[in-house]
Structure formats: C-alpha cells, structure tokens
Design a protein around this motif. Sequence first.
Motif, PDB file in Angstrom:
ATOM      1  N   SER A  16       0.820  -1.213   0.000  1.00  0.00           N
ATOM      2  CA  SER A  16       0.000   0.000   0.000  1.00  0.00           C
ATOM      3  C   SER A  16       0.847   1.253   0.000  1.00  0.00           C
ATOM      4  O   SER A  16       2.007   1.248   0.421  1.00  0.00           O
ATOM      5  N   TYR A  17       0.245   2.292  -0.532  1.00  0.00           N
ATOM      6  CA  TYR A  17       0.839   3.635  -0.485  1.00  0.00           C
ATOM      7  C   TYR A  17      -0.095   4.441   0.393  1.00  0.00           C
ATOM      8  O   TYR A  17      -1.195   4.795  -0.044  1.00  0.00           O
ATOM      9  N   GLY A  18       0.293   4.712   1.637  1.00  0.00           N
ATOM     10  CA  GLY A  18      -0.645   5.355   2.550  1.00  0.00           C
ATOM     11  C   GLY A  18      -1.880   4.497   2.652  1.00  0.00           C
ATOM     12  O   GLY A  18      -1.793   3.304   2.942  1.00  0.00           O
ATOM     13  N   GLU A  21      -4.459   0.734  -1.232  1.00  0.00           N
ATOM     14  CA  GLU A  21      -3.944  -0.636  -1.359  1.00  0.00           C
ATOM     15  C   GLU A  21      -3.746  -0.951  -2.828  1.00  0.00           C
ATOM     16  O   GLU A  21      -4.701  -1.149  -3.572  1.00  0.00           O
ATOM     17  N   ALA A  22      -2.490  -0.984  -3.253  1.00  0.00           N
ATOM     18  CA  ALA A  22      -2.205  -1.193  -4.678  1.00  0.00           C
ATOM     19  C   ALA A  22      -2.201  -2.672  -5.042  1.00  0.00           C
ATOM     20  O   ALA A  22      -2.496  -3.046  -6.179  1.00  0.00           O
ATOM     21  N   VAL A  23      -1.845  -3.526  -4.073  1.00  0.00           N
ATOM     22  CA  VAL A  23      -1.749  -4.975  -4.312  1.00  0.00           C
ATOM     23  C   VAL A  23      -2.370  -5.660  -3.095  1.00  0.00           C
ATOM     24  O   VAL A  23      -2.034  -5.314  -1.961  1.00  0.00           O
ATOM     25  N   GLY A  40      -1.180  -7.198 -16.883  1.00  0.00           N
ATOM     26  CA  GLY A  40      -2.294  -6.428 -16.355  1.00  0.00           C
ATOM     27  C   GLY A  40      -2.242  -5.019 -16.896  1.00  0.00           C
ATOM     28  O   GLY A  40      -1.195  -4.555 -17.339  1.00  0.00           O
ATOM     29  N   ALA A  41      -3.378  -4.361 -16.840  1.00  0.00           N
ATOM     30  CA  ALA A  41      -3.501  -3.016 -17.402  1.00  0.00           C
ATOM     31  C   ALA A  41      -2.714  -2.017 -16.562  1.00  0.00           C
ATOM     32  O   ALA A  41      -2.248  -2.327 -15.467  1.00  0.00           O
ATOM     33  N   ASN A  42      -2.636  -0.824 -17.100  1.00  0.00           N
ATOM     34  CA  ASN A  42      -2.094   0.338 -16.439  1.00  0.00           C
ATOM     35  C   ASN A  42      -2.690   0.454 -15.020  1.00  0.00           C
ATOM     36  O   ASN A  42      -3.902   0.454 -14.868  1.00  0.00           O
ATOM     37  N   GLY A  43      -1.826   0.501 -13.994  1.00  0.00           N
ATOM     38  CA  GLY A  43      -2.321   0.676 -12.625  1.00  0.00           C
ATOM     39  C   GLY A  43      -2.747  -0.604 -11.931  1.00  0.00           C
ATOM     40  O   GLY A  43      -3.233  -0.565 -10.796  1.00  0.00           O
ATOM     41  N   ALA A  44      -2.571  -1.753 -12.576  1.00  0.00           N
ATOM     42  CA  ALA A  44      -3.022  -3.031 -11.980  1.00  0.00           C
ATOM     43  C   ALA A  44      -2.200  -3.425 -10.752  1.00  0.00           C
ATOM     44  O   ALA A  44      -2.645  -4.220  -9.931  1.00  0.00           O
ATOM     45  N   GLY A  45      -0.984  -2.883 -10.646  1.00  0.00           N
ATOM     46  CA  GLY A  45      -0.152  -3.207  -9.483  1.00  0.00           C
ATOM     47  C   GLY A  45       1.118  -3.961  -9.835  1.00  0.00           C
ATOM     48  O   GLY A  45       1.830  -4.449  -8.950  1.00  0.00           O
ATOM     49  N   LYS A  46       1.448  -4.016 -11.110  1.00  0.00           N
ATOM     50  CA  LYS A  46       2.601  -4.811 -11.570  1.00  0.00           C
ATOM     51  C   LYS A  46       3.918  -4.291 -10.998  1.00  0.00           C
ATOM     52  O   LYS A  46       4.708  -5.055 -10.442  1.00  0.00           O
ATOM     53  N   SER A  47       4.148  -2.994 -11.144  1.00  0.00           N
ATOM     54  CA  SER A  47       5.417  -2.433 -10.634  1.00  0.00           C
ATOM     55  C   SER A  47       5.477  -2.547  -9.111  1.00  0.00           C
ATOM     56  O   SER A  47       6.552  -2.791  -8.553  1.00  0.00           O
ATOM     57  N   SER A  48       4.335  -2.366  -8.454  1.00  0.00           N
ATOM     58  CA  SER A  48       4.334  -2.467  -6.992  1.00  0.00           C
ATOM     59  C   SER A  48       4.791  -3.857  -6.564  1.00  0.00           C
ATOM     60  O   SER A  48       5.555  -4.006  -5.607  1.00  0.00           O
ATOM     61  N   ILE A  49       4.353  -4.888  -7.278  1.00  0.00           N
ATOM     62  CA  ILE A  49       4.757  -6.256  -6.932  1.00  0.00           C
ATOM     63  C   ILE A  49       6.251  -6.442  -7.180  1.00  0.00           C
ATOM     64  O   ILE A  49       6.990  -6.922  -6.316  1.00  0.00           O
ATOM     65  N   ASP A 163      10.594  -4.979 -15.672  1.00  0.00           N
ATOM     66  CA  ASP A 163       9.365  -4.189 -15.592  1.00  0.00           C
ATOM     67  C   ASP A 163       9.123  -3.475 -16.921  1.00  0.00           C
ATOM     68  O   ASP A 163       9.782  -2.494 -17.234  1.00  0.00           O
ATOM     69  N   GLU A 164       8.183  -3.999 -17.703  1.00  0.00           N
ATOM     70  CA  GLU A 164       7.772  -3.409 -18.982  1.00  0.00           C
ATOM     71  C   GLU A 164       8.922  -3.029 -19.904  1.00  0.00           C
ATOM     72  O   GLU A 164       9.050  -1.867 -20.306  1.00  0.00           O
ATOM     73  N   PRO A 165       9.748  -4.007 -20.254  1.00  0.00           N
ATOM     74  CA  PRO A 165      10.899  -3.671 -21.107  1.00  0.00           C
ATOM     75  C   PRO A 165      10.520  -3.215 -22.511  1.00  0.00           C
ATOM     76  O   PRO A 165      11.358  -2.631 -23.192  1.00  0.00           O
TER      77      PRO A 165
HETATM   78  N1  LIG Z   1       4.068   6.221  -5.154  1.00  0.00           N
HETATM   79  C1  LIG Z   1       2.737   5.997  -5.192  1.00  0.00           C
HETATM   80  N2  LIG Z   1       1.898   6.672  -4.392  1.00  0.00           N
HETATM   81  C2  LIG Z   1       0.571   6.452  -4.405  1.00  0.00           C
HETATM   82  N3  LIG Z   1      -0.046   5.567  -5.200  1.00  0.00           N
HETATM   83  C3  LIG Z   1       0.741   4.861  -6.025  1.00  0.00           C
HETATM   84  C4  LIG Z   1       2.168   5.036  -6.077  1.00  0.00           C
HETATM   85  N4  LIG Z   1       2.667   4.192  -7.010  1.00  0.00           N
HETATM   86  C5  LIG Z   1       1.621   3.520  -7.523  1.00  0.00           C
HETATM   87  N5  LIG Z   1       0.456   3.918  -6.931  1.00  0.00           N
HETATM   88  C6  LIG Z   1      -0.886   3.398  -7.221  1.00  0.00           C
HETATM   89  O1  LIG Z   1      -0.869   1.993  -7.030  1.00  0.00           O
HETATM   90  C7  LIG Z   1      -1.606   1.331  -8.046  1.00  0.00           C
HETATM   91  C8  LIG Z   1      -0.716   0.339  -8.758  1.00  0.00           C
HETATM   92  O2  LIG Z   1       0.347   1.019  -9.413  1.00  0.00           O
HETATM   93  P1  LIG Z   1       1.530   0.277 -10.149  1.00  0.00           P
HETATM   94  O3  LIG Z   1       2.490   1.303 -10.573  1.00  0.00           O
HETATM   95  O4  LIG Z   1       2.015  -0.848  -9.317  1.00  0.00           O
HETATM   96  O5  LIG Z   1       0.758  -0.325 -11.423  1.00  0.00           O
HETATM   97  P2  LIG Z   1       1.342  -0.911 -12.786  1.00  0.00           P
HETATM   98  O6  LIG Z   1       0.542  -2.142 -13.038  1.00  0.00           O
HETATM   99  O7  LIG Z   1       2.801  -1.040 -12.708  1.00  0.00           O
HETATM  100  O8  LIG Z   1       0.942   0.194 -13.856  1.00  0.00           O
HETATM  101  P3  LIG Z   1       1.692   0.652 -15.222  1.00  0.00           P
HETATM  102  O9  LIG Z   1       1.337  -0.387 -16.236  1.00  0.00           O
HETATM  103  O10 LIG Z   1       1.088   1.963 -15.513  1.00  0.00           O
HETATM  104  O11 LIG Z   1       3.158   0.714 -14.942  1.00  0.00           O
HETATM  105  C9  LIG Z   1      -2.151   2.417  -8.953  1.00  0.00           C
HETATM  106  O12 LIG Z   1      -3.470   2.688  -8.537  1.00  0.00           O
HETATM  107  C10 LIG Z   1      -1.254   3.596  -8.671  1.00  0.00           C
HETATM  108  O13 LIG Z   1      -1.932   4.802  -8.854  1.00  0.00           O
END
Ligand SMILES: Nc1ncnc2c1ncn2[C@@H]1O[C@H](COP(=O)(O)OP(=O)(O)OP(=O)(O)O)[C@@H](O)[C@H]1O
Length: 244
Positions: A16-18, A21-23, A40-49, A163-165
């Motif tokens: 989570s970010y604050g 909950e991203a994942v 997964g789509a934009n914002g799905a949580g891939k980079s967070s994982i 991550d998204e090469p």
């Molecule tokens: N530093 C941050 N602060 C607050 N929210 C964040 C932060 N980074 C990501 N998020 C939120 O967490 C969720 C997941 O983001 P994440 O970057 O993991 O997705 P992603 O699947 O990698 O997307 P993309 O394909 O755009 O790279 C999104 O809703 C995003 O807005």
Amino acid sequence: MIMADPILEVRDLTVSYGRVEAVRNVSFSVEEGSLVTLVGANGAGKSSIINAVSGILRPRSGKINFAGRDITRTPAHRLVGSGLVQVPEGRQILATLTVEENLRLGGWHRGRTTAASIGEMYGRFPVLAERRSLPAGTLSGGEQQMLTIARALVARPKLLLMDEPSMGLAPKIVDEVFDVIHEIRASGTTVLLVEQNARRALRAADHGYVLASGEIVAEGPAVELLADDAIVQAYLGIERPNLE
Ligand SMILES: Nc1ncnc2c1ncn2[C@@H]1O[C@H](COP(=O)(O)OP(=O)(O)OP(=O)(O)O)[C@@H](O)[C@H]1O
Ligand SMILES: [Mg+2]
C-alpha cells in the motif's frame, strides 16, 4: 513427477501507499529456469509487486522467499549480490556517463570480475561495444533499453525481474527486446517479466498470472491463458497501441 522448489515464492503480498492498497493478497511462484509473466492493465499493481520483490518497496504484509531464504524485508542493495536483479521500468540509465560506465555500475558489488561480463555484453550487444565511450544519453530509446538490460546482466542474476521492457518502443525494437528475453531464458536465467503488452508477454512465457486492480484474477500455463476466450476478452482484448 518431482517438482523443483520455486526460486521465488510470494505469499499473500499486500502493498500500500498510505491508504491506497495497490496490491492485495497476491500469491505466485516462479520455478527455476522458467519465464513467468505478470500481465495487467495500467495501474493493476505490476510495478508495486516487482518493487516489493526486489526490495525497493516494503510490503505491508505477506512473505517473499528467494532461493530458500526469507527476503521479505531485505533491502534491494543486498539482494543484488544474491542474484536477484531488476531491470527498472523506464530505462534508468545515467545519461551523462558513458555506456561502459553504465555497464560497470551493474557489477559494482562484484569488483574486478566485472570486466569479463562487460566483454560478454559487448559480444551480445555489438551496438553497445561500438558506442562504449559515448554518453549513454546519446543512444536511441531501443539502444538505451538494451543498455539497461545489459547492465542488469552484468550483475549475473539468478532471477531477472523485468518491468515493462517493451514500453514506448517501436515494433521492430520490441521484437529485438523479446529476442533478448528469449536468449536470457535460454541461457538458464530465470525471468519474471511484468508487461502491459499481455499477449506478447504470454507468447514468450511458460506461465502467466493476470492481474486486475491489485489482485490475481487468472493464472496458468501461458498457452492456456492465451487460448481461453473469456480471459482474452476480459483482459487481453485490446492490443496495446504502438506509442512511437
Ligand atoms: N508512489 C505511489 N503513491 C501512491 N499511489 C501509487 C504510487 N505508485 C503507484 N500507486 C498506485 O498503485 C496502483 C498500482 O500502481 P503500479 O504502478 O504498481 O501499477 P502498474 O501495473 O505497474 O501500472 P503501469 O502499467 O502503468 O506501470 C495504482 O493505482 C497507482 O496509482
Ligand atoms: Mg508499472
């Protein structure tokens, strides 16, 4: 059949970010020698994982095991030495340093043994050899992506996180990036690939996980996911537009 222990095992990961909950409670595993993709789509949580696995982000809860060790709270700089190396999203090269200096940074923890792997990378990516003394910022987008990958390989990863090469690259360069991913896997390095370009990633992978709004909604052998009409329509329906 006796299954090998997975080289990476993620259990009930929450990031989570604050209060966001991203994942949520994501579990998956990566067998040694395989290529696994999280799509997964934009914002799905891939980079967070991926950032939680590589130690850049601290998970809120869950467990991450790498090569039989609990690495849930191990910072990134200590993981690189144990073979867990990330190719970051967005090609984070150091533009004013030369190509060679960027490659050397990939092996900072290995000291003098780096020269041999840099030589290997010049064999694999001749364009980097040609431009070794130029500032990395003068390379094209595709060349910079190759440099980012080569720099990660200099660290001799056991598990390479990507991550998204293919992001933002022209179709021909995307093909080259996927050729390199195939070679890396063929050389025995385990790969965890995260992509918005779901079809492309699944075509390259052994096993896939589909992520939507921070949760895994489908998983299986990549060929089966690609053959599943419901999954294709719900999650892979649109080919990602070419951004160049
Ligand atoms: N530093 C941050 N602060 C607050 N929210 C964040 C932060 N980074 C990501 N998020 C939120 O967490 C969720 C997941 O983001 P994440 O970057 O993991 O997705 P992603 O699947 O990698 O997307 P993309 O394909 O755009 O790279 C999104 O809703 C995003 O807005
Ligand atoms: Mg991302």
